[in-house]
Design an enzyme around this catalytic site. Structure first.
Site, short mmCIF file in Angstrom:
data_model
loop_
_atom_site.label_atom_id
_atom_site.label_comp_id
_atom_site.label_asym_id
_atom_site.label_seq_id
_atom_site.Cartn_x
_atom_site.Cartn_y
_atom_site.Cartn_z
N LYS A 99 0.84 -1.19 0.00
CA LYS A 99 0.00 0.00 0.00
C LYS A 99 0.88 1.24 0.00
O LYS A 99 1.79 1.37 0.81
CB LYS A 99 -0.90 0.00 1.23
CG LYS A 99 -1.85 1.17 1.32
CD LYS A 99 -2.73 1.00 2.56
CE LYS A 99 -3.69 2.14 2.73
NZ LYS A 99 -4.50 1.99 3.94
N SER A 146 -2.68 2.29 -17.67
CA SER A 146 -1.85 2.03 -16.49
C SER A 146 -1.73 3.24 -15.57
O SER A 146 -2.35 4.28 -15.78
CB SER A 146 -0.44 1.57 -16.89
OG SER A 146 0.28 2.65 -17.45
N TYR A 155 -2.72 -1.37 -14.00
CA TYR A 155 -1.44 -2.02 -13.73
C TYR A 155 -0.36 -0.96 -13.59
O TYR A 155 -0.46 0.14 -14.13
CB TYR A 155 -1.09 -3.04 -14.81
CG TYR A 155 -0.93 -2.45 -16.20
CD1 TYR A 155 0.32 -2.08 -16.67
CD2 TYR A 155 -2.04 -2.25 -17.01
CE1 TYR A 155 0.47 -1.54 -17.94
CE2 TYR A 155 -1.91 -1.71 -18.27
CZ TYR A 155 -0.65 -1.36 -18.74
OH TYR A 155 -0.51 -0.82 -19.99
#
Length: 116
Positions: free
Chosen positions: A9, A25, A58
């Site tokens: 995180k 992305s 991603y």
């Protein structure tokens, strides 16, 4: 049975760019990716604290030390430059393995997106 658990995180970074013309992305400063244990091409989930948007894409590495957080392609519509986001990656593991697992959580300086 397997479960999904937060493994990485990046907590509260500032969006520095939004590039509609890129293929897709999120570009993340390589220093932040390394510190959080996020790999190039890894699926990440984005939460925008300013507008409540939640989506996935991603990760691609940005230049080290620049603090870049840039949403690319369609995801650029979901944020504004200057928004504060949280970036999370999940791992898949057995419940007993998850019991003792501790995610990598980093807290960069929000104004610069650099590690403190």
């Amino acid at each position: 049975m397997f479960i999904q658990v937060v493994k990485s995180k990046i907590h509260r970074v500032t969006v520095t760019g939004a590039n509609l013309d890129y293929i897709g992305s999120i570009t993340i400063d390589q220093d932040l990716m390394d510190a959080a244990g996020i790999c190039e091409g890894e699926r990440v989930f984005i939460v925008d604290n300013n507008n409540g948007e939640r989506f996935d894409t991603y990760a691609i590495p940005g230049e080290r030390g620049k603090g870049e957080i840039c949403l690319n392609g369609a995801a650029a519509h979901k944020v504004n430059i200057g928004d504060i986001v949280i970036i999370m990656a999940y791992g898949i593991m057995q419940p007993d393995e998850a019991q003792g697992f501790k995610p990598k959580v980093i807290f960069p300086e929000t104004s610069t997106n650099k590690l403190i």
